[in-house]
Design an enzyme around this catalytic site. Sequence first.
Site, mmCIF file in Angstrom:
data_model
loop_
_atom_site.group_PDB
_atom_site.id
_atom_site.type_symbol
_atom_site.label_atom_id
_atom_site.label_comp_id
_atom_site.label_asym_id
_atom_site.label_seq_id
_atom_site.Cartn_x
_atom_site.Cartn_y
_atom_site.Cartn_z
ATOM 1 N N ALA A 7 -0.164 -3.865 5.512
ATOM 2 C CA ALA A 7 -0.673 -2.893 4.470
ATOM 3 C C ALA A 7 0.631 -1.822 4.055
ATOM 4 C CB ALA A 7 -1.869 -2.148 5.163
ATOM 5 N N ASP A 8 0.783 -1.951 2.736
ATOM 6 C CA ASP A 8 1.857 -0.945 2.341
ATOM 7 C C ASP A 8 1.512 0.373 1.822
ATOM 8 O OD1 ASP A 8 0.736 -1.302 -0.174
ATOM 9 O OD2 ASP A 8 2.234 -2.825 -0.630
ATOM 10 N N SER A 9 2.257 1.123 1.640
ATOM 11 C CA SER A 9 1.744 2.628 1.101
ATOM 12 C C SER A 9 0.621 2.486 0.097
ATOM 13 C CB SER A 9 2.933 3.584 0.972
ATOM 14 O OG SER A 9 3.503 3.002 -0.294
ATOM 15 N N ARG B 204 -1.396 -6.593 -7.445
ATOM 16 C CA ARG B 204 -0.311 -5.878 -7.687
ATOM 17 C C ARG B 204 0.469 -6.248 -9.102
ATOM 18 N NH1 ARG B 204 -1.465 -3.309 -4.027
ATOM 19 N NH2 ARG B 204 -0.675 -2.822 -2.156
#
Lengths: 84, 329
Positions: A34-36, B122
């Site tokens: 999990a990234d920021s 993303r």
Amino acid sequence: MQEFFELACKLLAEQLEIDPADITMETTFESIDADSIDVVEMIMALEDIYDVEFPEEDLEDYPTMGLLVKALWDYLEQVKNENK
Amino acid sequence: MRIAVDAMGGDHAPSEIVAGAVQWVQHNEGSLILVGPTTQLEKELSPYDYDHARIELAEASQVIGMEESPAQALRRKKDASIVVATKLVKEGKAEAVVSCGSTGAQMAAAIFILGRLPGIERPPIATALPNSKGSQTVLIDVGANVDCRPRQLLQFGLLGSLYASSVLNKPQPRVALISNGQEEGKGNQLTLEAYALLKNHSSLNFVGNIEGRELFADQADVLVCDGFVGNIVLKTIEGMAMFVAQGISRELGKLPNFFAELDYTQYGGAPLLGIEGISIVCHGSSRREAVYHGICAAADCVEKGIIELQKESLIMLEKAISNQNNQEG
């Protein structure tokens, strides 16, 4: 607190497409990739649900799900007490 | 047409950003909103002769630095130039935003302010490279996402394919995955897993792996990679082009026009795909010429309606998958 923790787990698990049961209080964000952006997204979803704006803490101080959720929960409790 | 420009983003901000913006209004129709500390921007604009009605200023007192964690900085700095500029697009006051600042912050602003198209986690940056057939090949992602999950590479493949078909007019674009060998078993864990997803996706014309030396050989219309690899590929191409150009220039005393095709200052910027608005990412090192072309890229995306094209393509894609599932069911 348990209900709040489970909701946070559900939100994060949905974003990461993993099983919420795989996230415990000790789970580090790094271990579940999990990234920021994932973490901030979870925080913002909680803000929408609870209609509150959490303070902008340094996420590096909260490397595990348990530590972060505890900090958010404490803030919710503080707001509740102030509004009483 | 009105485009918001983050005047504080980039190594040479605000002076070169302002210079590029002035150059744009002097040579194009439409207007700009420069976003940053307005007093400082007024001073930067004062030496130039331009139509003042076509450059507005919007106040933003903060800047997100390259070293800051993008998502957190976005929450912490609500008056940052990239935040204010992106909000102008969200509020319909501008049709696109252009920035030479932190790519991560720009991506985070796009995600949290503009929102993502359905199914996209993303947003990647897509850029078109020239190829040996005189056509163009889409390279995606060139730097927005340095760490990716396999399914995100699949999403990049889908978005790259939509971009190639709708913007570059390539029917059934050939999609390839950049790897260290053509064979299916070549690659790292990420590319091996992404290979399987791309291969099994019914709506993609996946042609397998492609190696670095074939990128210009027109063997694919879309080259998929994570932003770490893509950024290195792009910068290597630019550096190599510059190196060869210097050598030829020394030998011949001039450069063939072809080299302009590989000059990033002539491209300016590239769009973040998969978001509900137009956000053009430019090099952090951009000077006025690159800024000028970055704004041109934004205007081009507005004119082509890339958001609507992506939305329409995604709807068609969902329908095709749904029909296929029904037939299989």
